[in-house]
Design a protein around this motif. Structure first.
Motif, PDB file in Angstrom:
ATOM      1  N   GLU A 443      84.769 -23.547  18.725  1.00 54.95           N
ATOM      2  CA  GLU A 443      84.639 -25.005  18.668  1.00 54.95           C
ATOM      3  C   GLU A 443      85.785 -25.649  19.441  1.00 54.95           C
ATOM      4  O   GLU A 443      86.664 -26.278  18.890  1.00 54.95           O
ATOM      5  CB  GLU A 443      84.646 -25.473  17.207  1.00 54.95           C
ATOM      6  CG  GLU A 443      83.435 -25.035  16.420  1.00 54.95           C
ATOM      7  CD  GLU A 443      82.158 -25.670  16.944  1.00 54.95           C
ATOM      8  OE1 GLU A 443      82.230 -26.780  17.486  1.00 54.95           O
ATOM      9  OE2 GLU A 443      81.092 -25.048  16.808  1.00 54.95           O
ATOM     10  N   ARG A 444      85.752 -25.477  20.750  1.00 52.96           N
ATOM     11  CA  ARG A 444      86.806 -26.023  21.586  1.00 52.96           C
ATOM     12  C   ARG A 444      86.242 -27.134  22.455  1.00 52.96           C
ATOM     13  O   ARG A 444      85.036 -27.321  22.570  1.00 52.96           O
ATOM     14  CB  ARG A 444      87.407 -24.934  22.461  1.00 52.96           C
ATOM     15  CG  ARG A 444      86.431 -24.361  23.482  1.00 52.96           C
ATOM     16  CD  ARG A 444      87.025 -23.183  24.214  1.00 52.96           C
ATOM     17  NE  ARG A 444      86.237 -22.808  25.371  1.00 52.96           N
ATOM     18  CZ  ARG A 444      85.153 -22.061  25.305  1.00 52.96           C
ATOM     19  NH1 ARG A 444      84.716 -21.632  24.147  1.00 52.96           N
ATOM     20  NH2 ARG A 444      84.481 -21.755  26.396  1.00 52.96           N
ATOM     21  N   ALA A 445      87.140 -27.873  23.071  1.00 55.20           N
ATOM     22  CA  ALA A 445      86.723 -28.996  23.904  1.00 55.20           C
ATOM     23  C   ALA A 445      85.947 -28.490  25.117  1.00 55.20           C
ATOM     24  O   ALA A 445      86.303 -27.496  25.742  1.00 55.20           O
ATOM     25  CB  ALA A 445      87.952 -29.783  24.353  1.00 55.20           C
ATOM     26  N   ASN A 446      84.858 -29.203  25.455  1.00 55.83           N
ATOM     27  CA  ASN A 446      84.066 -28.836  26.621  1.00 55.83           C
ATOM     28  C   ASN A 446      83.896 -29.979  27.608  1.00 55.83           C
ATOM     29  O   ASN A 446      83.419 -29.778  28.719  1.00 55.83           O
ATOM     30  CB  ASN A 446      82.683 -28.323  26.194  1.00 55.83           C
ATOM     31  CG  ASN A 446      81.990 -29.254  25.209  1.00 55.83           C
ATOM     32  OD1 ASN A 446      82.072 -30.475  25.342  1.00 55.83           O
ATOM     33  ND2 ASN A 446      81.329 -28.688  24.211  1.00 55.83           N
ATOM     34  N   GLY A 447      84.240 -31.207  27.200  1.00 55.72           N
ATOM     35  CA  GLY A 447      84.157 -32.336  28.124  1.00 55.72           C
ATOM     36  C   GLY A 447      82.755 -32.776  28.467  1.00 55.72           C
ATOM     37  O   GLY A 447      82.551 -33.454  29.488  1.00 55.72           O
ATOM     38  N   ASP A 448      81.769 -32.436  27.636  1.00 55.84           N
ATOM     39  CA  ASP A 448      80.392 -32.833  27.935  1.00 55.84           C
ATOM     40  C   ASP A 448      80.220 -34.346  27.942  1.00 55.84           C
ATOM     41  O   ASP A 448      79.375 -34.881  28.667  1.00 55.84           O
ATOM     42  CB  ASP A 448      79.436 -32.210  26.903  1.00 55.84           C
ATOM     43  CG  ASP A 448      79.335 -30.698  27.066  1.00 55.84           C
ATOM     44  OD1 ASP A 448      79.676 -30.208  28.166  1.00 55.84           O
ATOM     45  OD2 ASP A 448      78.930 -30.014  26.115  1.00 55.84           O
ATOM     46  N   ALA A 449      80.994 -35.054  27.116  1.00 53.60           N
ATOM     47  CA  ALA A 449      80.854 -36.512  27.027  1.00 53.60           C
ATOM     48  C   ALA A 449      81.775 -37.253  27.982  1.00 53.60           C
ATOM     49  O   ALA A 449      81.796 -38.482  27.965  1.00 53.60           O
ATOM     50  CB  ALA A 449      81.126 -36.973  25.586  1.00 53.60           C
ATOM     51  N   ALA A 450      82.543 -36.536  28.814  1.00 51.58           N
ATOM     52  CA  ALA A 450      83.497 -37.199  29.710  1.00 51.58           C
ATOM     53  C   ALA A 450      82.764 -38.025  30.752  1.00 51.58           C
ATOM     54  O   ALA A 450      81.751 -37.601  31.312  1.00 51.58           O
ATOM     55  CB  ALA A 450      84.390 -36.161  30.386  1.00 51.58           C
ATOM     56  N   VAL A 451      83.279 -39.218  31.031  1.00 49.73           N
ATOM     57  CA  VAL A 451      82.646 -40.119  31.985  1.00 49.73           C
ATOM     58  C   VAL A 451      83.729 -40.965  32.636  1.00 49.73           C
ATOM     59  O   VAL A 451      84.676 -41.412  31.973  1.00 49.73           O
ATOM     60  CB  VAL A 451      81.593 -41.016  31.285  1.00 49.73           C
ATOM     61  CG1 VAL A 451      82.222 -41.818  30.164  1.00 49.73           C
ATOM     62  CG2 VAL A 451      80.905 -41.928  32.272  1.00 49.73           C
ATOM     63  N   CYS A 452      83.636 -41.139  33.949  1.00 53.10           N
ATOM     64  CA  CYS A 452      84.542 -42.026  34.669  1.00 53.10           C
ATOM     65  C   CYS A 452      83.784 -43.295  35.045  1.00 53.10           C
ATOM     66  O   CYS A 452      82.613 -43.472  34.694  1.00 53.10           O
ATOM     67  CB  CYS A 452      85.116 -41.339  35.902  1.00 53.10           C
ATOM     68  SG  CYS A 452      83.890 -40.920  37.152  1.00 53.10           S
ATOM     69  N   GLY A 453      84.427 -44.191  35.770  1.00 49.99           N
ATOM     70  CA  GLY A 453      83.792 -45.457  36.102  1.00 49.99           C
ATOM     71  C   GLY A 453      82.537 -45.296  36.930  1.00 49.99           C
ATOM     72  O   GLY A 453      81.502 -45.917  36.661  1.00 49.99           O
ATOM     73  N   ASN A 454      82.582 -44.437  37.962  1.00 47.34           N
ATOM     74  CA  ASN A 454      81.406 -44.227  38.809  1.00 47.34           C
ATOM     75  C   ASN A 454      80.269 -43.576  38.032  1.00 47.34           C
ATOM     76  O   ASN A 454      79.097 -43.906  38.239  1.00 47.34           O
ATOM     77  CB  ASN A 454      81.785 -43.355  40.014  1.00 47.34           C
ATOM     78  CG  ASN A 454      82.653 -44.106  41.014  1.00 47.34           C
ATOM     79  OD1 ASN A 454      82.489 -45.309  41.198  1.00 47.34           O
ATOM     80  ND2 ASN A 454      83.585 -43.408  41.635  1.00 47.34           N
ATOM     81  N   ASP A 455      80.613 -42.627  37.143  1.00 46.13           N
ATOM     82  CA  ASP A 455      79.573 -41.999  36.324  1.00 46.13           C
ATOM     83  C   ASP A 455      78.874 -43.030  35.444  1.00 46.13           C
ATOM     84  O   ASP A 455      77.644 -43.040  35.337  1.00 46.13           O
ATOM     85  CB  ASP A 455      80.181 -40.899  35.443  1.00 46.13           C
ATOM     86  CG  ASP A 455      80.753 -39.761  36.257  1.00 46.13           C
ATOM     87  OD1 ASP A 455      80.292 -39.568  37.395  1.00 46.13           O
ATOM     88  OD2 ASP A 455      81.666 -39.073  35.767  1.00 46.13           O
ATOM     89  N   ALA A 456      79.663 -43.888  34.796  1.00 42.66           N
ATOM     90  CA  ALA A 456      79.073 -44.909  33.928  1.00 42.66           C
ATOM     91  C   ALA A 456      78.196 -45.866  34.719  1.00 42.66           C
ATOM     92  O   ALA A 456      77.113 -46.259  34.265  1.00 42.66           O
ATOM     93  CB  ALA A 456      80.180 -45.671  33.202  1.00 42.66           C
ATOM     94  N   GLU A 457      78.636 -46.248  35.914  1.00 40.59           N
ATOM     95  CA  GLU A 457      77.825 -47.156  36.736  1.00 40.59           C
ATOM     96  C   GLU A 457      76.518 -46.499  37.144  1.00 40.59           C
ATOM     97  O   GLU A 457      75.445 -47.128  37.118  1.00 40.59           O
ATOM     98  CB  GLU A 457      78.618 -47.572  37.975  1.00 40.59           C
ATOM     99  CG  GLU A 457      77.863 -48.554  38.866  1.00 40.59           C
ATOM    100  CD  GLU A 457      78.621 -48.895  40.133  1.00 40.59           C
ATOM    101  OE1 GLU A 457      78.188 -49.812  40.848  1.00 40.59           O
ATOM    102  OE2 GLU A 457      79.646 -48.227  40.396  1.00 40.59           O
ATOM    103  N   GLU A 458      76.559 -45.211  37.522  1.00 44.60           N
ATOM    104  CA  GLU A 458      75.337 -44.510  37.904  1.00 44.60           C
ATOM    105  C   GLU A 458      74.364 -44.408  36.735  1.00 44.60           C
ATOM    106  O   GLU A 458      73.149 -44.566  36.906  1.00 44.60           O
ATOM    107  CB  GLU A 458      75.686 -43.115  38.425  1.00 44.60           C
ATOM    108  CG  GLU A 458      76.405 -43.133  39.764  1.00 44.60           C
ATOM    109  CD  GLU A 458      76.811 -41.739  40.220  1.00 44.60           C
ATOM    110  OE1 GLU A 458      76.538 -40.774  39.448  1.00 44.60           O
ATOM    111  OE2 GLU A 458      77.377 -41.602  41.319  1.00 44.60           O
TER     112      GLU A 458
END
Length: 600
Positions: A443-458
């Motif tokens: 149960e370690r971090a995987n970053g599946d929910a990570a989002v930057c500004g360009n990702d959110a805009e897309e």
């Protein structure tokens, strides 16, 4: 925010963000609702009373404005400008071609129960690790939100460099980072084991005594810009100071929106009303004649790889295979003692014990706490890299060879190019993998929910605001229960859509109502099924109770004493198979069966 700045924001969101007036709710009211939620962390029910709107209307326009803000992220994120050669700023003139500073910060979030272990930080809080990059003017250049709180800052940075919408660093430029990051091309870290923080240089009697301390003082004075930027961000937006109850995807978008709005305020107002000027006074400057800083001549910065440029003279310990094997064994003992928290993080005092055990096992080796911390960090990074690689398509784990295997060289080359760093090579034996898996857990971090500004805009451009409205309904955001929201639904639909009651609802609203009724039906069916299962279990328990009572009567009738009956009852409770065999026999056979049990 001033009235003039609010008008500019409304105009920007209307022209560039696609925000439009509704029949009963105009753009300024939509934006004000959005800003009040962010700045004061007001709940849905509070805004219902203040604006005389339904809970669904508040939720709808909050998500619409959030989508509009993300659509203009390319206009609001600042463009980094390198420090020129003729710079006279006493903080930045020592760092030619520097673009700014970056660091990570924790922001508390609300996640499902099954995900809390990955989001729990070393201090026990449920947070997301947000990477922020700013320029010399305290404006955000890049923000990556969504990584779990258990992820290290260096791992989040590697993801920011390797992802599709990545952090771009021009040739020959760099950002200032703290000692938690790797000192490499594009990222300049301070000297380790040397005074660094601003507070340590606050008084003249603590002047630098060598070139390392002098460099760290200048580095800290300039890099502190990102700390002030984070402090101002959390001071302005109260929603970032405590967990909110939106879905984690929406929470990550809110964090990015807060950074964008901070840039907008600083660019469109003469002075920032929230900026604490006392932070400026903490920077104590000393007058020196000059400072040297060598520029990087490397061609492309597309990875985060270690460098000995500043860390070559650190006190290091070269670990042998035997020492590593024993060290992992001591780590396993700490796990058994319960001294490891979620996501493989050791509790306070653990590294002191590890250093003491290693010095006792290997006298004269001189193990220090820093050696143990660095070793745990390296082992965890290597294990996580190997685990992520084995989970990808084209890779796998070979239990016989104790290594990660890959189908062909092309897959390996493409994977390594994307990662930008090689912490483990496929085909090389890694016998500690299974042991480290038990220590650092899956149960370690995987970053599946990570989002930057360009990702959110897309995502907003692809899905639109309608899908977000469906995700964050007023049932999830407001403080009232489901029954109240269902009773208020017809009125809220009419008020939010701005249509008369006699007209039919839109196709989207009709589909939404149908979906809600289907979910309600499925929920009721599930509840009734569970109640039926509980009744069956209760009936079975009653039958078993009668059978146990009948068994005692039968044993007494067969001539067994009370002590023997109790002994047989204990046997039946520990071994249900014996009880089944007992009831399958006839009365004449039961006596012999019980005697056989008593004599064993």
């Amino acid at each position: 925010m001033s009235v003039d700045a609010l008008g500019k924001l409304c105009e920007l969101l209307k022209v560039q963000g696609g925000l439009s007036d509704e029949c009963h709710v105009n753009i300024p009211e939509q934006v004000i609702i959005f800003l009040i939620i962010l700045a004061h962390h007001k709940k849905n029910r509070t805004l219902q009373v203040r604006f005389y709107r339904s809970g669904e209307t508040i939720s709808k326009y909050f998500n619409k404005v959030l989508s509009s803000v993300l659509r203009v992220q390319s206009l609001l994120f600042a463009k980094p400008v390198p420090v020129p050669d003729d710079c006279i700023d006493p903080r930045w003139k020592w760092f030619k071609n520097c673009l700014g500073a970056l660091d990570g910060t924790y922001i508390d979030v609300t996640v499902p129960e099954e995900d809390k272990s990955r989001y729990r930080t070393r201090k026990g809080k449920i947070s997301t690790n947000v990477l922020g990059v700013c320029n010399r003017d305290m404006n955000f250049v890049y923000v990556l939100s969504g990584w779990e709180g258990s992820a290290s800052d260096s791992r989040v940075l590697r993801d920011a460099i390797s992802r599709h919408n990545n952090l771009k660093i021009p040739i020959g430029n760099y950002y200032l980072v703290d000692a938690g990051y790797t000192n490499c091309k594009g990222f300049l870290a301070p000297y380790r084991h040397t005074r660094y923080h601003v507070q340590e240089w606050a008084y003249g009697r603590n002047a630098p005594k060598n070139f390392r301390e002098y460099f760290n003082k200048k580095h800290s004075s300039a890099r502190n810009i990102i700390e002030r930027c984070f402090g101002l961000l959390k001071k302005r937006w109260a929603i970032l100071r405590s967990p909110c109850f939106y879905q984690i995807k929406t929470q990550n978008r809110i964090i990015i929106a807060c950074c964008l709005l901070q840039n907008f305020i600083r660019l469109n107002m003469d002075s920032d009303p929230e900026e604490d000027m006392s932070l400026e006074n903490e920077q104590v400057l000393i007058r020196e004649e000059h400072g040297d800083n060598q520029d990087s001549d490397d061609e492309i910065i597309d990875s985060v790889e270690g460098s000995n440029e500043w860390t070559g003279e650190m006190d290091r310990h070269v670990w042998t295979d035997e020492e590593t094997e024993v060290f992992v064994g001591f780590m396993e003992e700490l796990v058994i003692e319960g001294r490891i928290a979620d996501a493989g993080q050791f509790r306070p005092g653990s590294f002191e014990k590890l250093a003491a055990k290693m010095n006792e096992r290997f006298p004269g080796s001189g193990f220090q706490i820093t050696h143990c911390k660095n070793k745990v960090k390296r082992l965890k990074e290597k294990y996580q890299f190997a685990a992520d690689m084995a989970a990808c398509s084209g890779f796998g784990w070979d239990d016989v060879k104790q290594c990660v295997v890959v189908d062909n060289k092309e897959i390996l080359a493409a994977y390594m190019k994307k990662q930008g760093v090689r912490l483990y090579t496929p085909g090389k034996p890694f016998p500690l993998y299974t042991r480290l898996e038990k220590i650092f857990c899956k149960e370690r971090a995987n970053g599946d929910a990570a989002v930057c500004g360009n990702d959110a805009e897309e995502e907003v451009q692809m899905n639109g605001s309608e899908e977000m409205d469906e995700e964050d309904t007023d049932i999830f955001n407001s403080n009232h229960d489901c029954s109240e929201s269902l009773l208020q639904q017809p009125n809220s639909v009419a008020s939010s859509s701005g249509k008369k009651q006699g007209k039919k609802p839109s196709s989207f609203k009709a589909a939404k109502d149908t979906k809600m009724m289907k979910e309600l039906t499925d929920t009721l069916k599930y509840v009734f099924d569970q109640q039926g299962k509980r009744l069956d279990a209760f009936a079975q328990a009653m039958v078993n109770t009668r059978e146990e009572k009948k068994a005692g009567d039968i044993l007494s009738e067969l001539g067994f004493t009370d002590d023997e009956v109790i002994f047989i009852a204990l046997k039946f409770s520990t071994n249900p198979q014996l009880e089944k065999m007992f009831w399958s026999l006839g009365n004449s056979q039961k006596a012999g069966f019980i005697r056989a049990i008593l004599h064993t």
